[in-house]
Design a protein around this motif. Structure first.
Motif, PDB file in Angstrom:
ATOM      1  N   THR A   1       0.876  -1.362  -0.163  1.00 54.40           N
ATOM      2  CA  THR A   1       0.477  -0.060   0.402  1.00 54.40           C
ATOM      3  C   THR A   1       0.796   0.952   0.041  1.00 54.40           C
TER       4      THR A   1
ATOM      5  N   ILE B   1      -9.923   3.377  -2.494  1.00 52.84           N
ATOM      6  CA  ILE B   1     -11.296   3.814  -1.147  1.00 52.84           C
ATOM      7  C   ILE B   1     -12.268   4.291  -1.219  1.00 52.84           C
TER       8      ILE B   1
ATOM      9  N   ASP C   1     -14.746   1.600  -1.140  1.00 49.40           N
ATOM     10  CA  ASP C   1     -14.598  -0.151  -0.242  1.00 49.40           C
ATOM     11  C   ASP C   1     -13.445  -1.129  -0.829  1.00 49.40           C
TER      12      ASP C   1
ATOM     13  N   LYS D   1      -8.745  -0.267   2.085  1.00 50.41           N
ATOM     14  CA  LYS D   1      -9.236   1.068   3.707  1.00 50.41           C
ATOM     15  C   LYS D   1      -8.289   2.138   3.361  1.00 50.41           C
ATOM     16  N   VAL D   2      -8.622   2.893   3.670  1.00 51.56           N
ATOM     17  CA  VAL D   2      -7.677   4.415   4.781  1.00 51.56           C
ATOM     18  C   VAL D   2      -6.420   4.360   5.019  1.00 51.56           C
TER      19      VAL D   2
ATOM     20  N   ILE E   1      -2.192   8.865   3.633  1.00 51.44           N
ATOM     21  CA  ILE E   1      -3.578   9.591   3.135  1.00 51.44           C
ATOM     22  C   ILE E   1      -3.409  10.823   3.016  1.00 51.44           C
TER      23      ILE E   1
END
Length: 1345
Positions: free
Chosen positions: A1009, A1035, A1038, A1041-1042, A1046
């Motif tokens: 990520t 994002i 869904d 995941k944040v 960010i």
């Protein structure tokens, strides 16, 4: 003679006995409510008989007066017939009485004896007063009763309406009020002895008339309203009842908005009837004298006054123009409603007040100067502080343009201001500016087309003509700008009619259709002869007009980029009006309008229905014509010139129009004619465009393509495809759009031929490089769409593609073997062929995956239909209860679930066999994938061939999407390339592929990520943009995941590229709509990470302002106050203090939020020493004071005092600490410079490294006491290490006794009791040690000597 009648304050006051017995009153009133109906009717008939049979003055008789009074007092209780009889009798008597006034005046001239005449005048005056009083009292009584009944319950109101309708009150009311108005319009001066009437008489009429004006129902009756306007006009103007009337008018205007227009009518009628504008002037000046601050508080009154002024200016422009000066100071007031009204007033005056052609030169000059001053005010108000006023000014300018009241000399200035207002921050101003530009185009004085090239060519011709007429005229004069208003308009500011005719004639040769290309050379090479319009002055005026038209055209053309921006606005009105303006610009052939209109196509996907309808209507009006051939030509040209995004939008619109029937069958036939070259002059590109439009239409009506399948194959893949290679791609798309029935027909008739053509498209080399990939894509998709066994043909295609790549290799190898040399095979592979092969293999693999999924879905649908049919047959044959029981048993046994599991297992196996294959099994695509993986790892080769790397990485990503194990084994390679590849195309493509992989295999991509977020920092704009798009998609849907990264997306809000910044803002805007707004939870973390980044302060402020602006809930704001305050405690950096306090100041505070801020004082009190931090807290306090209640306001003021106090204390503490530090540094500097005189003559000893632990250099001159101190340090070091470096430094330095004692004294003065005494004892002990060490050192030195 009867006593005089005096108007009472109230009706029942007539029953009171006057003290002087010198007025008429009711002596013996009758209670008519106690009478029986029959008796009451007889009573009314008797009164009516007396009034009609006896003379007019019988009303003065006590008996008649008492009876009439009794009936009027209980008028609302009378039955309708009695009411009608009484009213008719009183009204008829008064109508007969009024003409007798003229007879009295004639009798005065003939009669010698004055006594009988005086009696007659008195009787007439008395009768007039009595009749007027009773009639007005009846009107007021009846209206009051009707209003009371209307305000009660519905049933009661219904009954009363029936009663009123049976009597028909409204016509009676109108006739009665008209009679009163007539009584005021005759000459009453003889009756009352002068031109000024009896005060009581006039005030009674005026008061009740204005009271009736307060009833909206009466004003809806034209007859009653007309009578009331006449009454007010006569009273105020004829009888000089000005002051009271003006006060009543102002009361009406302020309190009753429905009466504004009617009051303006009354004032205007008074001026027109009596040619006296005193009432209007008095009202205008009264409004002008009002304090502007009063209108700030009374917003409703300000609105009504403004409307009244505009209505009055519309009806009485001359009166208003002479008195508008008293209103101009209100432009400086705070009420925007008054300013709006004054702007409207000026607009009415400019349009109507200066149209007279009569008068001398001086009066005309004065009118022009006044008009010019008003126009300058209107231009100035375009920059008003209020958006409502700016909008209203632009609306007024639009009205003036419609009225042709804007001169050519002022036209461009208005257009320039309007174009500038397109970027106004207020949506209503932008809307008004767009509408103004639309109006200016519709009413422009320059001609039906406004192309710049045409204007320039015509202007050049007339300039040459002018030079011929004036051979001695300097050439510089021809470059002058537009002349003044007098050169292009007449004295009243109207537009000269000469110029439009000439400009229209000069534009007749322009192209009729804006879709035709503008050929500027043809325009300039036209015949130089131009119409001869007359003398030099007329030619100069025309040149000035042409220059003004050219400037207007350039102004409109320059506004095109702004219109494109407005089409992306979040305001629907901006988008709709921008589209309308662009349509109007295209109609007038404004340069750039055609290209801008193409950009409305993506708006078809807007979720706002009004925007889509505007786009659809614009599309219909621009491209759909009555002639089918023209419509087809417009559509195919649009399809040719559109990019991929526009084509998708065009397809969406075409589908909708085909469904609605807007695109007719005749248009479809015309498109087929273009495709089949049945129309002369059709090109291969137009044929391709026609087929594209037909493919779009086939999505909503698949039968469109079925009738021309053979034409699609013959033309789409025939010789014309070599002329226009994209035609083959479009033909492949058409094949995919065929209906199921048409596909079966195609397989039976021309299946083998079609597949051989598609195979040659993919494996052949005749397509250009830039077209091959898109065509092969469509061809492979078409094969998998219609072929019964596509995998068989796909394997053949792969083998042929492979042979085309490596056949050259085999020949070279054979040649090298014969020569006995060894040649590297890779050197003989053509990069272009290898790239094509990799694309074909990867795309077939992707289509195979999609084909497997479609097969599984088809099997499931068939199984569902089969189960449903079996269940229905069992229901008909067996007991439904038993069937339901069998189904439940099957469900418990898991039979249905086992079938689905088996199907899923087969699907997984089939998907896995695409790339990986079984153990030990050979797999065609799998072998290619292994080769592909090795090729992508050969960076040395790929760096030499960037195009090959792009194709190879795309193919690798496709194979990774298909198979999880292949993806896992090559994931590190993918991230290495996406980070280090020199080509931004490769990095950009890989970034997009990461999004697909994250959707397909989220668990495999989850550890990477952070690397995905790192793409937001890439140097390439395209990579950053794709990264924002990919992460936003993942994002918001869904799929990801944040995470804690960010903040990288938040930084993109301040990206230098506007497109990336807009995408980032859109992401956070959409994110704020999800759930309970995730930004609320992310904000503290984003704040902390941004504070640690090397980010400009301005950028940080903008990011936080945007993010906090997306939080709307008060509870979240209150919680953020506490969260942000708590962050102060764990932070020591002043920069972070400033950032946290700034973020706090951006929050919207409520009463709870302020209290939490005050309660958290301990967490941030240490940061109040910083000025910026304190200023941010002060801004919060100022916000809180605006909405705080008295109790909270007191707490805020106390908090403010506490804040300022702590700030000053912290500042003092910092100042003291700085002073102490400066003093210490000065003292140290002094110690290093001071050398006692008593040791100057002594030899300087050099210390060994062992003795000098602090490293004193050999060249230094050291005081003996310093040496003693060094020994003591050595002794103390052997026992224990010093606590910190500062103590070491202080122990290693020795100062003279005098200075040391001075320091001790200072320390004792600044010390704190016992702690100080202990420190002084330690110092004395150190001095004792230093003295003993100095003795030992001196002994050692003496022994050496």
């Amino acid at each position: 003679m009867a006593p005089p009648f005096v108007f009472p304050q109230i009706l029942r006051a007539l029953e009171e006995d006057p003290e002087d017995n010198h007025r008429l009153f009711a002596q013996n009133p009758v209670d008519v409510t106690s009478l029986r109906p029959s008796d009451l009717e007889e009573f009314v008939k008797g009164v009516s008989f007396d009034l009609s049979d006896r003379e007019l003055f019988c009303i003065e008789d006590q008996d008649v007066f008492d009876r009439v009074y009794s009936l009027v007092r209980s008028f609302y209780t009378l039955p309708p017939s009695c009411k009608c009889n009484l009213v008719e009798s009183l009204r008829s008597n008064l109508s007969v009485l009024l003409p007798n006034v003229d007879s009295i005046s004639r009798s005065v001239q003939d009669q010698e004896d004055e006594v009988p005449i005086i009696d007659r005048i008195t009787s007439h005056r008395n009768a007039l007063k009595i009749y007027t009083f009773f009639l007005i009292t009846i009107v007021m009584t009846e209206e009051s009763h009707v209003s009371n009944v209307d305000s009660t319950k519905v049933a009661g109101r219904g009954r009363k309406k029936l009663v009123v309708q049976s009597w028909n009150w409204e016509p009676q009311r109108g006739r009665m009020l008209n009679l009163i108005a007539n009584s005021l319009e005759i000459n009453l001066s003889l009756l009352f002895g002068s031109s000024e009437l009896d005060e009581n008489y006039l005030s009674f009429i005026v008061k009740n008339s204005f009271s009736l004006f307060e009833n909206a129902a009466i004003l809806k009756d034209p007859e009653a309203k007309d009578a009331l306007c006449r009454i007010i006009g006569a009273s105020a103007t004829k009888y000089r009842y000005i002051v009271q009337s003006c006060a009543s008018v102002m009361h009406l205007i302020h309190k009753y908005d429905f009466a504004v227009v009617h009051v303006a009518d009354a004032v205007a009628r008074a001026e027109s009837k009596y040619s006296d504008g005193t009432l209007a002037v008095t009202i205008i000046r009264d409004i002008g004298r009002t304090d502007p601050k009063a209108y700030v508080k009374d917003t409703v009154g300000a609105d009504n006054v403004g409307r009244f002024l505009v209505e009055l200016a519309d009806r009485l422009p001359k009166v208003m123009s002479t008195n508008v000066g008293v209103l101009v100071p209100h432009f400086g007031g705070e009420s925007y409603k008054i300013r709006n009204a004054l702007v409207g007033v000026l607009g009415k005056l400019v349009a109507k007040a200066f149209n007279d052609v009569e008068g001398d030169v001086s009066s005309k000059s004065l009118r022009l100067r006044t008009k010019q001053a008003m126009l300058e005010i209107l231009l100035e108000r375009c920059r008003d502080v209020s958006a409502y006023t700016r909008s209203r000014v632009l609306q007024v300018w639009a009205e003036l343009c419609e009225e042709h009241s804007v001169s050519i000399g002022l036209w461009n200035e208005v257009a320039s201001i309007s174009a500038g207002r397109l970027e106004d921050k207020s949506a209503i101003v932008r809307k008004s500016a767009l509408n103004l530009l639309i109006t200016m185009l519709q009413h422009n004085p320059f001609g039906p087309q406004l192309r710049i090239a045409s204007f320039e060519a015509t202007l050049e011709q007339y300039k040459r003509k002018l030079n011929e007429l004036e051979p001695n005229r300097p050439t510089e004069d021809s470059s002058k700008g537009p002349t003044s208003d007098g050169d292009s308009c007449n004295g009243d500011g109207e537009i000269d009619d000469l110029q439009p005719e000439v400009t229209n004639n000069t534009h007749l040769d322009s192209l009729p259709d804006s879709c035709q290309p503008d050929n500027e050379e043809d325009i300039r090479e036209k015949d130089a002869s131009v119409p001869d319009i007359g003398n030099v002055e007329q030619t100069k005026a025309l040149i000035a007009s042409l220059e003004a038209g050219l400037s207007f055209s350039k102004c409109m053309s320059a506004s095109m980029p702004i219109l494109v921006q407005l089409m992306a606005s979040s305001s629907a009105s901006d988008v709709e009006n921008a589209i309308l303006l662009l349509m109007r610009c295209k109609q007038f052939q404004i340069d750039g309008a055609e290209a801008c209109l193409r950009k409305i196509l993506p708006l078809a996907f807007s979720q706002d229905k009004s925007i889509y309808e505007a786009v659809e209507n614009a599309f219909i009006s621009i491209y759909i014509r009555k002639n089918p051939v023209e419509t087809a030509k417009q559509l195919l040209n649009l399809a040719i010139d559109s990019n991929i995004g526009d084509q998708a939008a065009l397809e969406f619109i075409v589908n909708a129009l085909v469904s609605k029937g807007e695109i007719s069958s005749s248009t479809t036939s015309a498109l087929w004619d273009f495709f089949c070259f049945n129309i002369n002059g059709t090109t291969a590109e137009q044929s391709r465009g026609a087929l594209s439009v037909l493919c779009m239409a086939a999505k909503s009506s698949s039968r469109i393509l079925g009738s021309h399948i053979q034409d699609i194959i013959d033309i789409g893949f025939g010789r014309w495809a070599k002329v226009e290679p994209l035609l083959a791609r479009t033909a492949c798309t058409a094949i995919q759009r065929l209906s199921e029935e048409d596909r079966k027909k195609l397989l039976l008739s021309s299946g083998s031929r079609l597949f051989s053509i598609l195979e040659s498209l993919i494996t052949g080399n005749w397509l250009p490089e830039n077209i091959f990939y898109a065509t092969a894509d469509k061809a492979i998709s078409a094969i998998y769409m219609i072929h019964p066994t596509p995998e068989a043909l796909a394997s053949t295609i792969i083998k042929k593609s492979l042979s085309t790549v490596f056949d050259v290799v085999e020949q070279d190898q054979a040649q090298s073997d014969s020569d006995g040399n060894t040649v590297d095979c890779l050197t003989t592979v053509h990069v272009a062929k290898l790239s094509r092969f990799l694309f074909v293999v990867s795309h077939i693999a992707m289509n195979q995956l999609v084909y497997i999924e479609s097969c599984i879905q088809k099997i499931r649908r068939q199984k569902t239909r089969k189960d449903k049919a079996a269940a229905e047959s069992q229901n008909t044959e067996e007991n439904p209860g038993a069937t339901q029981e069998n189904n439940s048993i099957n469900a418990e046994l898991g039979l249905a679930a086992s079938d689905d599991a088996l199907l899923d297992t087969l699907a997984e196996r089939a998907e896995r066999e695409i790339v990986s294959g079984g153990s030990g099994e050979k797999n065609l695509i799998g072998d290619c994938a292994t080769f592909l993986s090795k090729l992508c790892r050969n960076f040395s080769v790929l760096q030499k061939h960037p195009e090959l790397q792009a194709s190879a990485m795309l193919a690798l990503c496709r194979c990774m999407i298909i198979d999880a194990s292949f993806c896992e084994s090559n994931l590190q390679l993918l991230f290495t390339v996406v980070e280090n590849a020199p080509s931004e195309v490769v990095r950009s493509n890989c970034t997009l592929s990461l999004g697909d992989l994250a959707v397909r295999f989220p668990n495999l991509l989850e550890p990477w990520t952070e690397n995905m977020y790192a793409r937001l920092r890439d140097a390439s704009v395209s990579v950053r943009k794709n990264a924002v798009l990919v992460l936003s998609h993942l994002i918001l849907n869904d799929m990801m995941k944040v995470k804690g990264h960010i903040n990288e997306m938040a930084i993109c809000i301040e990206d230098d590229v506007e497109r990336i910044s807009s995408l980032a803002k859109l992401f956070f805007h959409e994110l704020s709509k999800k759930g309970s707004n995730p930004i609320y939870n992310l904000l503290p973390d984003i704040l902390g990470q941004l504070s640690n980044r090397n980010l400009k302060r301005e950028s940080f402020c903008n990011v936080m302002q945007f993010l906090i602006g997306s939080i709307k809930k008060d509870k979240q704001m209150e919680a953020l106050v506490e969260k942000l305050c708590n962050r102060f405690s764990g932070v020591t950096d002043t920069k972070q203090w400033e950032y946290i306090s700034y973020s706090l100041s951006l929050l919207t505070f409520t009463e709870k939020g302020i209290k939490k801020l005050i309660e958290s004082f301990k967490s941030y009190e240490h940061a109040l020493a910083e000025d910026l931090v304190t200023e941010n807290f002060r801004s919060i306090i100022n916000k809180g004071k605006k909405f705080a209640k008295p109790e909270l306001k007191a707490c805020i003021e106390e908090f403010e005092e506490k804040l300022n106090k702590f700030h000053m204390e912290k500042k003092e503490q910092e100042e003291t600490a700085r002073n102490a530090q400066v003093h210490i540094e000065k003292t140290k500097n002094m110690e290093s410079l001071v050398v006692p005189s008593k040791v100057k003559d002594e030899p300087v000893e050099e210390y060994d490294d062992d003795d000098d632990e602090e490293g004193v250099s050999d060249s230094e001159i050291v005081d003996p006491s310093m040496g003693e101190q060094g020994d003591s340090l050595k002794a103390s070091d052997s026992e224990e290490e010093p606590s910190n470096s500062e103590e070491e430094l202080s122990d290693s330095e020795e100062v003279p006794d005098s200075e040391q004692s001075g320091e001790e004294e200072e320390e004792e003065e600044e010390g704190e009791g016992e702690g100080e005494s202990e420190s002084s004892n330690v110092k004395r002990g150190n001095r004792a040690k230093l003295s003993s060490s100095s003795i030992r050192r001196s002994l050692r030195s003496s022994s050496r000597t």
